[in-house]
Design a protein around this motif. Structure first.
Motif, PDB file in Angstrom:
ATOM      1  N   GLY A 271       0.818  -1.212   0.000  1.00 56.81           N
ATOM      2  CA  GLY A 271       0.000   0.000   0.000  1.00 56.81           C
ATOM      3  C   GLY A 271       0.846   1.254   0.000  1.00 56.81           C
ATOM      4  O   GLY A 271       2.017   1.241   0.418  1.00 56.81           O
ATOM      5  N   ALA A 272       0.226   2.344  -0.470  1.00 60.74           N
ATOM      6  CA  ALA A 272       0.907   3.646  -0.443  1.00 60.74           C
ATOM      7  C   ALA A 272       1.278   3.997   1.000  1.00 60.74           C
ATOM      8  O   ALA A 272       2.288   4.640   1.257  1.00 60.74           O
ATOM      9  CB  ALA A 272      -0.008   4.712  -1.029  1.00 60.74           C
ATOM     10  N   LYS A 273       0.446   3.551   1.917  1.00 62.54           N
ATOM     11  CA  LYS A 273       0.694   3.851   3.327  1.00 62.54           C
ATOM     12  C   LYS A 273       2.067   3.322   3.759  1.00 62.54           C
ATOM     13  O   LYS A 273       2.826   4.021   4.418  1.00 62.54           O
ATOM     14  CB  LYS A 273      -0.411   3.201   4.163  1.00 62.54           C
TER      15      LYS A 273
ATOM     16  N   TRP B 118      -4.769  14.222   5.082  1.00 63.12           N
ATOM     17  CA  TRP B 118      -5.160  12.824   5.284  1.00 63.12           C
ATOM     18  C   TRP B 118      -4.879  12.458   6.744  1.00 63.12           C
ATOM     19  O   TRP B 118      -3.791  12.753   7.252  1.00 63.12           O
ATOM     20  CB  TRP B 118      -4.374  11.924   4.329  1.00 63.12           C
TER      21      TRP B 118
ATOM     22  N   TYR C 180      -1.334  11.198   8.142  1.00 67.20           N
ATOM     23  CA  TYR C 180      -0.020  11.872   8.109  1.00 67.20           C
ATOM     24  C   TYR C 180       0.540  12.190   9.498  1.00 67.20           C
ATOM     25  O   TYR C 180       1.698  11.866   9.781  1.00 67.20           O
ATOM     26  CB  TYR C 180      -0.064  13.160   7.274  1.00 67.20           C
TER      27      TYR C 180
ATOM     28  N   ASN D 258      -0.646  16.306  -1.044  1.00 66.96           N
ATOM     29  CA  ASN D 258      -1.569  15.298  -1.575  1.00 66.96           C
ATOM     30  C   ASN D 258      -2.589  16.011  -2.474  1.00 66.96           C
ATOM     31  O   ASN D 258      -3.435  16.747  -1.992  1.00 66.96           O
ATOM     32  CB  ASN D 258      -2.253  14.598  -0.385  1.00 66.96           C
TER      33      ASN D 258
ATOM     34  N   ASN E 243      -7.305  14.420  -0.131  1.00 69.25           N
ATOM     35  CA  ASN E 243      -8.229  13.771   0.789  1.00 69.25           C
ATOM     36  C   ASN E 243      -8.116  14.570   2.083  1.00 69.25           C
ATOM     37  O   ASN E 243      -7.017  14.611   2.661  1.00 69.25           O
ATOM     38  CB  ASN E 243      -7.791  12.306   1.012  1.00 69.25           C
TER      39      ASN E 243
ATOM     40  N   ASP F  10       2.094  12.893  -2.738  1.00 64.14           N
ATOM     41  CA  ASP F  10       1.178  11.758  -2.587  1.00 64.14           C
ATOM     42  C   ASP F  10       0.117  11.859  -3.676  1.00 64.14           C
ATOM     43  O   ASP F  10      -0.863  12.587  -3.564  1.00 64.14           O
ATOM     44  CB  ASP F  10       0.548  11.785  -1.183  1.00 64.14           C
TER      45      ASP F  10
ATOM     46  N   THR G 258      -1.919   9.606  -4.805  1.00 66.42           N
ATOM     47  CA  THR G 258      -2.868   8.499  -4.694  1.00 66.42           C
ATOM     48  C   THR G 258      -4.134   8.677  -5.543  1.00 66.42           C
ATOM     49  O   THR G 258      -4.664   7.714  -6.086  1.00 66.42           O
ATOM     50  CB  THR G 258      -3.217   8.318  -3.195  1.00 66.42           C
ATOM     51  N   TYR G 259      -4.622   9.924  -5.658  1.00 63.14           N
ATOM     52  CA  TYR G 259      -5.893  10.162  -6.385  1.00 63.14           C
ATOM     53  C   TYR G 259      -5.680  10.806  -7.754  1.00 63.14           C
ATOM     54  O   TYR G 259      -6.615  11.342  -8.351  1.00 63.14           O
ATOM     55  CB  TYR G 259      -6.815  11.054  -5.542  1.00 63.14           C
TER      56      TYR G 259
ATOM     57  N   CYS H 143      -0.518   4.280  -5.958  1.00 65.54           N
ATOM     58  CA  CYS H 143      -0.996   2.951  -5.550  1.00 65.54           C
ATOM     59  C   CYS H 143      -2.115   2.486  -6.473  1.00 65.54           C
ATOM     60  O   CYS H 143      -2.674   3.283  -7.231  1.00 65.54           O
ATOM     61  CB  CYS H 143      -1.496   2.978  -4.112  1.00 65.54           C
TER      62      CYS H 143
ATOM     63  N   SER I  30      -4.757   1.219  -5.116  1.00 66.55           N
ATOM     64  CA  SER I  30      -5.915   1.164  -4.214  1.00 66.55           C
ATOM     65  C   SER I  30      -7.138   1.901  -4.733  1.00 66.55           C
ATOM     66  O   SER I  30      -8.239   1.364  -4.741  1.00 66.55           O
ATOM     67  CB  SER I  30      -5.540   1.735  -2.853  1.00 66.55           C
ATOM     68  N   LYS I  31      -6.948   3.144  -5.146  1.00 69.77           N
ATOM     69  CA  LYS I  31      -8.112   3.967  -5.470  1.00 69.77           C
ATOM     70  C   LYS I  31      -8.443   3.915  -6.958  1.00 69.77           C
ATOM     71  O   LYS I  31      -9.585   3.719  -7.334  1.00 69.77           O
ATOM     72  CB  LYS I  31      -7.876   5.408  -5.023  1.00 69.77           C
TER      73      LYS I  31
ATOM     74  N   ARG J 214      -3.579  -4.114  -1.318  1.00 67.63           N
ATOM     75  CA  ARG J 214      -2.505  -3.466  -0.585  1.00 67.63           C
ATOM     76  C   ARG J 214      -1.208  -3.344  -1.421  1.00 67.63           C
ATOM     77  O   ARG J 214      -0.154  -3.860  -1.022  1.00 67.63           O
ATOM     78  CB  ARG J 214      -2.193  -4.192   0.763  1.00 67.63           C
TER      79      ARG J 214
HETATM   80  C1  LIG Z   1      -4.046  10.591   0.622  1.00 66.87           C
HETATM   81  C2  LIG Z   1      -3.865   9.120   0.795  1.00 66.87           C
HETATM   82  N1  LIG Z   1      -2.634   8.604   0.684  1.00 66.87           N
HETATM   83  C3  LIG Z   1      -2.419   7.285   0.838  1.00 66.87           C
HETATM   84  C4  LIG Z   1      -3.472   6.428   1.118  1.00 66.87           C
HETATM   85  C5  LIG Z   1      -3.160   4.982   1.346  1.00 66.87           C
HETATM   86  O1  LIG Z   1      -3.378   4.172   0.282  1.00 66.87           O
HETATM   87  P1  LIG Z   1      -3.143   2.619   0.369  1.00 66.87           P
HETATM   88  O2  LIG Z   1      -4.482   1.994   0.550  1.00 66.87           O
HETATM   89  O3  LIG Z   1      -2.514   2.243  -0.936  1.00 66.87           O
HETATM   90  O4  LIG Z   1      -2.237   2.338   1.524  1.00 66.87           O
HETATM   91  C6  LIG Z   1      -4.758   6.925   1.249  1.00 66.87           C
HETATM   92  C7  LIG Z   1      -5.861   6.042   1.618  1.00 66.87           C
HETATM   93  O5  LIG Z   1      -6.922   6.443   2.028  1.00 66.87           O
HETATM   94  C8  LIG Z   1      -4.966   8.311   1.078  1.00 66.87           C
HETATM   95  O6  LIG Z   1      -6.187   8.854   1.174  1.00 66.87           O
END
Ligand SMILES: Cc1ncc(COP(=O)(O)O)c(C=O)c1O
Length: 405
Positions: A98-100, A124, A127, A169, A173, A201, A203-204, A235, A237-238, A246
């Motif tokens: 996961g990005a996390k 988010w 962080y 980001n 988010n 980041d 992610t979106y 990632c 994920s989204k 993950r």
């Molecule tokens: C801004 C942001 N970064 C990273 C993530 C984490 O993504 P992942 O599910 O790939 O760990 C999220 C998940 O909600 C997110 O909103």
């Protein structure tokens, strides 16, 4: 109990906790509407499933290189070339669970105790906790004009001798804003001038609306990747609705990526092998699922925005991407935790309190579910908050006084 000092300072993820609350209430047969979620409803792309089941059927599922199988790195390199016009090498790429985890091992790689990491509010939820877990100190920059986009001067004013990194980001988010290209350009320059890490980041990044293009941070730097302190996070994920697999990744200079892999090797080893293959399938497969998700989300956003327009006193910025709105309900109630709890108890709608994202008075309301569910959820909220409806605000058995009364 003798838990560590660190353990006692870290808060549980508010959004993941709310997912559990919603699931528990649903299991009890409660008609819950979950507007607090952070994952698209759509199914995993077929190419991901085929690639994943291929490796599962082989029965040969073993450890892989810590930083990802060559096929996944190749797919990430191609993705980076296609979407960022940047040619990078396998040594610049690490895949994580996961990005996390990518962000977490990055923070562990760059932070010394007391180093500061700056990010704008709203942020988010994870962080601040991730920075603390890595021994650092979160520093939040809040725009003085009440907007979601602090100025470059506000960022610079927050920087000091302990500043080690900035996280941006975009789309954001929970607000859905995209920072202006001029701002990103200024931030890239500022971080380079001050020799500060810039964590983008993204992610979106693929879920942006109204024909916009995501901002490409590489456009604003001439620095060679090996000399650059910019790290880009992504990632599956989204964009592919593959939250459960993950898989996330980071692209950065070889030195930091090597360090991240070393730390990851002692934390979790490689990401799960079937998940890596699923990510290869998604990245190399037909990309139409992203377009259809984006169109669905854009439609949901439009419906939700129409409802807000008919909601007196609620101020909301139209999201440019991602799948969240972050309306200001302070005309109704200033304490977002109490308001969110009230909405859950009174009308069974799950929202996330703005306080978790560093902005009191707001709620995060997602539109990643179905249009019907989103509409019903917002209508229930409006009914619950309508001063003319036969409603009294109770929290448990305690009657709350409405702020505007
Ligand atoms: C801004 C942001 N970064 C990273 C993530 C984490 O993504 P992942 O599910 O790939 O760990 C999220 C998940 O909600 C997110 O909103």
């Amino acid at each position: 109990m003798s838990l560590s000092q660190l353990a006692r300072t870290i808060h549980e993820s508010a959004t993941l906790k709310l997912n559990q609350t919603a699931a528990q209430l649903r299991d009890k047969g409660e008609p819950v509407i979950h507007l607090g979620g952070g994952e698209p409803k759509s199914k995993t792309p077929i190419d991901a499933i085929v690639a994943c089941t291929g490796v599962l059927n082989s029965g040969d599922i073993k450890y892989t290189p810590v930083d990802g199988i060559p096929a996944l790195k190749k797919a990430i390199i191609r993705y980076t070339e296609e979407h960022y016009s940047r040619v990078v090498k396998p040594a610049n790429v690490i895949a994580s669970s996961g990005a996390k985890q990518s962000i977490m091992v990055l923070l562990h790689s760059i932070l010394d105790p007391k180093d500061e990491v700056i990010f704008p509010a709203p942020y988010w939820v994870s962080y601040p906790e991730m920075v603390k877990l890595a021994g650092g100190v979160p520093v939040v920059v809040t725009a003085e004009d009440g907007s979601f986009c602090p100025t470059i001067e506000e960022f610079e004013a927050a920087m000091g001798s302990y500043t080690k990194a900035v996280i941006l980001n975009s789309p954001n988010n929970p607000s859905g804003v995209m920072y202006a290209p001029e701002f990103v350009s200024d931030l890239v320059q500022l971080c380079e001038k001050r020799d500060i890490w810039l964590i983008m980041d993204d992610t979106y990044n693929r879920l942006v609306f109204d024909g916009r293009q995501p901002v490409n941070c590489y456009e604003y730097t001439k620095t060679d990747i090996e000399q650059s302190k910019m790290v880009v996070i992504n990632c599956v994920s989204k964009m592919y609705a593959m939250t459960g697999f993950r898989i996330g990744w980071a692209v950065g200079n070889k030195e930091v990526v090597t360090s991240m892999a070393t730390i990851q090797s002692q934390q979790t080893s490689s990401p799960a092998t079937p998940s890596q293959w699923a990510a290869v399938g998604a990245l190399n497969g037909v990309q139409s699922s992203i377009d259809s998700l984006r169109l669905t989300l854009e439609n949901n956003r439009n419906i939700l925005m129409d409802h807000y327009r008919a909601f007196p006193g609620v101020k909301v910025t139209c999201p440019m991407g991602a799948f969240y709105t972050f309306p200001d309900f302070s005309a109704y109630y200033k304490d977002s935790q109490k308001l969110s709890q009230f909405l859950l108890e009174k009308v069974r709608v799950v929202t996330v309190p703005g306080k978790e994202f560093g902005m009191e008075g707001h709620l995060r309301i997602s539109f990643c579910g179905g249009a019907k569910e989103t509409t019903e959820g917002i209508e229930r909220i409006r009914w619950a908050l309508d001063p003319t409806s036969p409603n009294e605000l109770y929290l448990g058995d305690r009657r709350l006084v409405r702020d505007w009364m």
